[in-house]
Motif scaffolding. Structure first.
Motif, PDB file in Angstrom:
ATOM      1  N   LYS A  37       0.859  -1.193   0.000  1.00  0.00           N
ATOM      2  CA  LYS A  37       0.000   0.000   0.000  1.00  0.00           C
ATOM      3  C   LYS A  37       0.889   1.234   0.000  1.00  0.00           C
ATOM      4  CE  LYS A  37      -2.183  -0.317   3.847  1.00  0.00           C
ATOM      5  NZ  LYS A  37      -3.126  -0.009   4.928  1.00  0.00           N
ATOM      6  N   GLU A  57       5.260  -9.513   3.403  1.00  0.00           N
ATOM      7  CA  GLU A  57       3.948  -9.678   2.766  1.00  0.00           C
ATOM      8  C   GLU A  57       3.780 -11.089   2.183  1.00  0.00           C
ATOM      9  OE1 GLU A  57       1.550  -7.284   3.272  1.00  0.00           O
ATOM     10  OE2 GLU A  57       1.654  -6.093   1.431  1.00  0.00           O
ATOM     11  N   LYS A  61       0.970 -13.408   3.753  1.00  0.00           N
ATOM     12  CA  LYS A  61      -0.223 -13.575   2.915  1.00  0.00           C
ATOM     13  C   LYS A  61      -0.144 -14.814   2.031  1.00  0.00           C
ATOM     14  CE  LYS A  61      -1.470  -8.809   3.194  1.00  0.00           C
ATOM     15  NZ  LYS A  61      -1.362  -7.485   2.624  1.00  0.00           N
TER      16      LYS A  61
ATOM     17  N   HIS B 362       3.391 -12.011  14.509  1.00  0.00           N
ATOM     18  CA  HIS B 362       3.836 -11.439  13.239  1.00  0.00           C
ATOM     19  C   HIS B 362       4.579 -10.119  13.473  1.00  0.00           C
ATOM     20  CE1 HIS B 362       2.530  -9.559   9.117  1.00  0.00           C
ATOM     21  NE2 HIS B 362       3.809  -9.503   9.293  1.00  0.00           N
ATOM     22  N   ASN B 365       7.942 -10.735  14.890  1.00  0.00           N
ATOM     23  CA  ASN B 365       8.877 -11.428  13.992  1.00  0.00           C
ATOM     24  C   ASN B 365       8.953 -10.799  12.601  1.00  0.00           C
ATOM     25  OD1 ASN B 365       9.421 -13.350  15.979  1.00  0.00           O
ATOM     26  ND2 ASN B 365       7.548 -14.439  15.471  1.00  0.00           N
ATOM     27  N   GLU B 367      10.279  -8.620   9.441  1.00  0.00           N
ATOM     28  CA  GLU B 367      11.625  -8.576   8.862  1.00  0.00           C
ATOM     29  C   GLU B 367      12.506  -7.563   9.602  1.00  0.00           C
ATOM     30  OE1 GLU B 367      13.185 -10.167   6.220  1.00  0.00           O
ATOM     31  OE2 GLU B 367      11.500 -11.550   6.361  1.00  0.00           O
ATOM     32  N   ASP B 368      13.771  -7.910   9.760  1.00  0.00           N
ATOM     33  CA  ASP B 368      14.710  -6.986  10.391  1.00  0.00           C
ATOM     34  C   ASP B 368      14.718  -5.661   9.630  1.00  0.00           C
ATOM     35  OD1 ASP B 368      15.466  -8.596  12.373  1.00  0.00           O
ATOM     36  OD2 ASP B 368      17.344  -9.267  11.463  1.00  0.00           O
ATOM     37  N   LEU B 370      12.352  -3.489   9.654  1.00  0.00           N
ATOM     38  CA  LEU B 370      10.991  -2.956   9.476  1.00  0.00           C
ATOM     39  C   LEU B 370      10.451  -2.487  10.824  1.00  0.00           C
ATOM     40  CD1 LEU B 370       9.017  -5.304   7.041  1.00  0.00           C
ATOM     41  CD2 LEU B 370      10.153  -3.158   6.547  1.00  0.00           C
ATOM     42  N   ASP B 374       6.011   0.785   9.313  1.00  0.00           N
ATOM     43  CA  ASP B 374       6.129   0.249   7.946  1.00  0.00           C
ATOM     44  C   ASP B 374       4.981  -0.712   7.660  1.00  0.00           C
ATOM     45  OD1 ASP B 374       8.523   1.561   7.239  1.00  0.00           O
ATOM     46  OD2 ASP B 374       9.678   0.105   8.388  1.00  0.00           O
ATOM     47  N   LEU B 375       4.677  -1.559   8.651  1.00  0.00           N
ATOM     48  CA  LEU B 375       3.574  -2.512   8.443  1.00  0.00           C
ATOM     49  C   LEU B 375       2.270  -1.759   8.220  1.00  0.00           C
ATOM     50  CD1 LEU B 375       4.157  -5.432  11.004  1.00  0.00           C
ATOM     51  CD2 LEU B 375       4.909  -5.231   8.649  1.00  0.00           C
ATOM     52  N   TRP B 376       2.093  -0.679   8.989  1.00  0.00           N
ATOM     53  CA  TRP B 376       0.853   0.098   8.850  1.00  0.00           C
ATOM     54  C   TRP B 376       0.834   0.833   7.499  1.00  0.00           C
ATOM     55  CZ3 TRP B 376      -1.147   4.177  12.953  1.00  0.00           C
ATOM     56  CH2 TRP B 376      -2.452   4.534  12.614  1.00  0.00           C
ATOM     57  N   THR B 379       1.650  -2.233   4.308  1.00  0.00           N
ATOM     58  CA  THR B 379       0.947  -3.519   4.224  1.00  0.00           C
ATOM     59  C   THR B 379      -0.464  -3.375   4.790  1.00  0.00           C
ATOM     60  OG1 THR B 379       1.401  -4.476   6.402  1.00  0.00           O
ATOM     61  CG2 THR B 379       3.177  -4.584   4.788  1.00  0.00           C
ATOM     62  N   SER B 380      -1.230  -4.463   4.691  1.00  0.00           N
ATOM     63  CA  SER B 380      -2.601  -4.401   5.220  1.00  0.00           C
ATOM     64  C   SER B 380      -2.670  -5.013   6.618  1.00  0.00           C
ATOM     65  CB  SER B 380      -3.553  -5.125   4.264  1.00  0.00           C
ATOM     66  OG  SER B 380      -3.054  -6.421   4.007  1.00  0.00           O
TER      67      SER B 380
END
Lengths: 194, 389
Positions: A37, A57, A61, B362, B365, B367-368, B370, B374-376, B379-380
């Motif tokens: 995103k 991801e 996923k 998740h 754990n 990725e180093d 991140l 970043d996840l927010w 990613t979803s």
């Protein structure tokens, strides 16, 4: 059912649009999951960051295949531009180092719209006739903007998901062919899916 | 920021709310210290904060909804924790067929067990917290909404207050009263004026202010966390005697920014909001509810505000809503349960939940290199539903 991730320069426009187009043909074989995103074309060039997020991801996923979509901003005959994008995709592929891997890079989404100009005409209430093959139109995005300039509804890139929902998959397959085309991409995809 | 580090003597630990604006029926656990609510626009975050503000500002009778709120009290000297729950239920009386409100209270822990049921007493605004429990100020809340309240804008005008002089045992004691004609001000500013008036030293017709003020804590925090390096009240406090009262007029706040003393209306909107957040949170001992503290704040400055809130959260419960991904980066791995996700469901209304075990795993754990932000952002992970075509 395969889970196919789509990464593009614009999650809300391009990734959703491509997913919708492919779903028309492969809804019984795969689901399409837009990834990354908020990314932009420039953001995609930050390879280390992109790889880190993609790894996360793909793992979370459970992505089986990955489609990378990048704008060519030129003709598919422009070797230098194509080489740059291919080299970018190779770097990503090399750094991801996780299975399964498959990277297909396709170019210039607006060219697909030109490949089914009848549907575009219907949506924008136009009677435009394409003079050259959609693959040889150097600036398809600009062309779509230009031909709708005096229309009640003007073409915007954010219209892509709506347009792609209505495009005819078969027409694009027939009209966008040759090297680095929709047709070649689909053949490669089908080889992997089957 | 583990629970043990917290010195809160009282905090809201659990809320079950039915029928309040977008909230049809939702239940959520809260932690002492910092709690971060995230979710899309229109998911009900503000409604939840508003409810907490009403319930903790001694206005439970103004809420028509059914609710159950659990409060935890911790007595350091007894090393005991008590849970006090108040439940308001609406029941239909079989005989009269009328809806009746019932208030049930329960205290668990220690020797003072209470389990009673009664009708809410309209004359009593407060929850009937048993004697011997921490004062309501420990829970009394402030809510900081978007922008600045109109009351805060009144800082551009001269303020006034009166001080009542009491002579107790030879010592002169000054008690603050807001002056009828003074512009309305926020509770934080009023606390500053009260603080100053209670620290006035009167000797041989000479008035001075004791330097040990809690207002000084505001000044220290402004200096550490904002571009405002100092605050002063101008002109120097001058009290006019009226009978047994002293009156201070033309009280103006001035702010030192970039080595210039500026008046309130010379500050940028962002700086005004920084002063608002810092002064209100520093001076409130109870629950602090903050809507989107990132609004109007530069990203680097926002990091400082987050540090400030994290530091303050060691002593008080702070609940914020945010759309800023970097807010989550202040949380340690063991604090991920402080994130509350909200979503709006057309049938179920606002729903709230914490990250589940798989999500926490998740997040830990990832990725180093991140961050949670970043996840927010990319990613979803924090979306309630995965986008699948």
């Amino acid at each position: 059912m395969k889970r196919i991730g789509i990464v593009s320069e614009n999650y809300n426009n391009d990734s959703i649009a491509v997913g919708r187009l492919l779903k028309k043909k492969y809804s019984d074989q795969a689901v399409f999951v837009p990834l990354l995103k908020s990314i932009s074309g420039k953001g995609l060039d930050e390879i280390r960051k992109v790889v880190k997020i993609l790894k996360d991801e793909i793992k979370q996923k459970k992505i089986d295949l990955l489609i990378l979509v990048r704008d060519l901003d030129g003709l598919t005959s422009e070797k230098k531009k194509i080489n740059t994008i291919e080299s970018w995709a190779e770097k990503i592929q090399k750094q991801l180092v996780i299975n399964p891997q498959l990277f297909i890079v396709i170019f210039e989404l607006e060219a697909f719209i030109l490949a089914d100009i009848e549907t575009f005409n219907k949506i924008y209430k136009l009677k435009y006739q394409l003079k050259t093959s959609p693959k040889f139109q150097s600036e398809p995005k600009e062309l779509l903007k230009q031909i709708t300039r005096k229309s009640k509804r003007k073409y915007k890139e954010s219209d892509a998901p709506e347009i792609f929902q209505q495009l005819n998959f078969q027409k694009i397959y027939q009209n966008h062919k040759g090297q680095n085309s929709f047709q070649s991409f689909i053949k490669e995809l089908e080889n992997t899916l089957n | 920021m583990s629970a043990k580090k917290h010195t809160n003597s009282a905090y809201i630990s659990h809320v079950h709310l039915k029928g309040y604006k977008s909230i049809i029926d939702t239940e959520v656990e809260l932690h002492p210290g910092l709690n971060i609510i995230i979710g899309p626009n229109g998911s009900g975050k503000t409604n939840f904060l508003e409810f907490l503000h009403k319930i903790s500002s001694a206005q439970p009778n103004k809420i028509e909804s059914e609710f159950e709120v659990k409060l935890k009290f911790y007595f350091k000297n007894k090393n005991n924790e008590y849970t006090y729950s108040v439940k308001k239920e609406l029941e239909v009386n079989d005989k009269t067929k009328k809806i009746e409100k019932k208030l049930k209270e329960k205290l668990v822990g220690g020797e003072q067990d209470i389990d009673s049921e009664r009708e809410p007493d309209k004359s009593v605004n407060f929850f009937p917290i048993p004697n011997g429990f921490p004062d309501w100020k420990d829970l009394d809340s402030i809510i900081i909404r978007f922008g600045l309240p109109i009351k805060m804008q009144n800082l551009s005008q001269s303020l006034s207050f009166t001080v009542r002089v009491l002579n107790i045992g030879g010592d002169t004691n000054f008690t603050y009263t807001s002056y009828e004609f003074s512009p309305k001000i926020t509770s934080g500013i009023e606390k500053i004026l009260k603080d100053i008036s209670s620290s006035i030293v009167y000797k041989k017709n000479d008035i001075s202010i004791n330097s040990d003020l809690s207002f000084d804590e505001v000044k220290r925090n402004l200096k550490k966390f904002t571009p405002i390096k100092s605050v002063r009240i101008m002109p120097k406090l001058d009290l006019a005697k009226v009978n047994s009262y002293y009156r201070a007029d033309y009280v103006n706040f001035e702010f030192s920014v970039e080595n210039n003393w500026l008046k309130w209306n010379q500050l940028s909107d962002g700086t005004k909001r920084l002063f608002y957040i810092i002064s209100e949170v520093t001076l409130n001992d109870g629950l602090c509810l903050i809507e989107e503290p990132e609004i109007g704040v530069h990203p680097n400055q926002y990091d400082k505000i987050l540090n400030f809130l994290k530091e303050q959260a060691e002593e008080k419960q702070i609940i914020i809503t945010t759309h800023s991904p970097r807010t989550l980066d202040i949380l340690e791995d063991e604090e991920l349960d402080r994130i509350i996700l909200t979503r709006y469901d057309r049938e179920l209304g606002t729903k709230m939940r914490h990250l589940n075990e798989a999500e926490i795993k998740h997040a830990k754990n990832k990725e180093d290199g991140l961050f949670l932000s970043d996840l927010w952002t990319w990613t979803s992970f924090f979306d309630e539903e995965e986008t699948v075509i």
